[in-house]
Design an enzyme around this catalytic site. Sequence first.
Site, PDB file in Angstrom:
ATOM      1  N   SER A 241       0.838  -1.225   0.000  1.00  0.00           N
ATOM      2  CA  SER A 241       0.000   0.000   0.000  1.00  0.00           C
ATOM      3  C   SER A 241       0.860   1.257   0.000  1.00  0.00           C
ATOM      4  O   SER A 241       0.552   2.235  -0.703  1.00  0.00           O
ATOM      5  CB  SER A 241      -0.963  -0.001   1.186  1.00  0.00           C
ATOM      6  N   HIS A 317       5.813 -12.955   7.801  1.00  0.00           N
ATOM      7  CA  HIS A 317       5.896 -11.573   7.329  1.00  0.00           C
ATOM      8  C   HIS A 317       7.095 -11.437   6.414  1.00  0.00           C
ATOM      9  O   HIS A 317       8.107 -12.125   6.614  1.00  0.00           O
ATOM     10  CB  HIS A 317       6.040 -10.622   8.524  1.00  0.00           C
TER      11      HIS A 317
HETATM   12  C1  MLT Z   1       2.006  -3.725   6.652  1.00  0.00           C
HETATM   13  O1  MLT Z   1       1.574  -3.248   7.710  1.00  0.00           O
HETATM   14  O2  MLT Z   1       2.131  -3.042   5.622  1.00  0.00           O
HETATM   15  C2  MLT Z   1       2.266  -5.195   6.600  1.00  0.00           C
HETATM   16  O3  MLT Z   1       2.778  -5.682   7.787  1.00  0.00           O
HETATM   17  C3  MLT Z   1       3.009  -5.642   5.370  1.00  0.00           C
HETATM   18  C4  MLT Z   1       4.443  -5.227   5.209  1.00  0.00           C
HETATM   19  O4  MLT Z   1       5.038  -4.526   5.996  1.00  0.00           O
HETATM   20  O5  MLT Z   1       5.019  -5.666   4.176  1.00  0.00           O
END
Ligand code: MLT
Length: 412
Positions: A241, A317
Amino acid sequence: MFSLKEKFKSKIKALRTKVRMIVKEYGNVKISDVTVTQAYGGIRNVKCIITETSAVDPYKGVRFRGYTIPELRERLPRASGGEEPLPEGMFYLLLTGELPTKKDVEEITKEWRKRSTLPKYLINILKTVPKDTHPMTQFSIAILSLQKDSIFTQKYKIGMNKADYWDPMFEDTMNLLAKLPLIAAYIYRRAYKNNKYISVNPHLDWGGNLAHMLGVKEEEFKELMRLYLVIHCDHEGGNVSAHTTHLVGSALSDAYYALSAGINGLAGPLHGLANQEVLRWIMKLIRDLGETLTQEQLKKYIWDTLNAGQIIPGYGHAVLRQTDPRYLIQREFALKAKNPWPNVDALSGCLLYHYGIKEFDFYTVLFGVSRAIGVLSSLILDRALGLPIERPKSITTESLEELVKKPPKQKF
Ligand code: MLT
């Protein structure tokens, strides 16, 4: 001028000078190499994006402008009588790098309240979307629809000095953030509560109001929302995002285009959608095995899932190699909240479920409201720094093969 904007403006010159100096002095210093595995493997660990707002240490988790979550829980202003930090303060911190005072935060709450009204055309657009359209799709449509009011785009059309790009980006961000809780609550109440909407409470803060407009009565839920909106807001710049918002913004697409794109990335099950998937998985487990399962049964169920080539949502993760501190802080909240429904492994979903938000498909929208704080702060910073359009080089498998097979001397 609104004091957050003033504060941010006062920092731009020094930041630009610092970056210019770094590039001039160290422009040729290598900070990362890229292997073939990384090129095919999601560009993992290649240091090639600059993000000021937060950083993730694989073993310690996220730091927001250098502060850990427990530190911010102590040091960010809270709602009166509350114990959790206010997301407004997080926005101030991410943008300026400084901790806000209570007055700074109150000013943001007031400013967002002023800008929060949803235009009639937006409601009309949302009314035409089938109610069973995924809430993330509706959320993205709503954000994109507001693009027609982008101040950045209007000013760009007239002509603007590059050095001033950050200013309308700041205004668009403020307008957008102000509206997100109302949009989220509208989508929720329309899809799941028979179009029965709850008006804004003008005495509540941004997160408290979101809790109120969703229709959950418990005061504790307001606190949960504040904490939730703080901890999900940023996770350095490489996640889907954040990177998407940054990439789309680098083409000088405005905040509406950029955030809507980022939200589309958040809607993927490997990213934000995981929090709905976690609860769905646990509910299925309970349906399949009942609530009083033994450790052995659970172990077998998990192995059966993995052996069938499926994942256990909520675990693993791309960067973290320790328990996520965002999980730990929610666990602390869960224990305080009189033991919500007993699985603490998927806490954001479990906590929402506990307070009556039982529609899993909606969970990622709340993540999106929070994530907007981080990615839009970065977008303003990108424009203040005058970062260029992002355009990495891609190569074909054929040319890669040629490249790697050449004797080392001629490689580069
Ligand atoms: C996030 O909060 O964006 C997720 O843990 C994913 C990431 O850090 O890649």
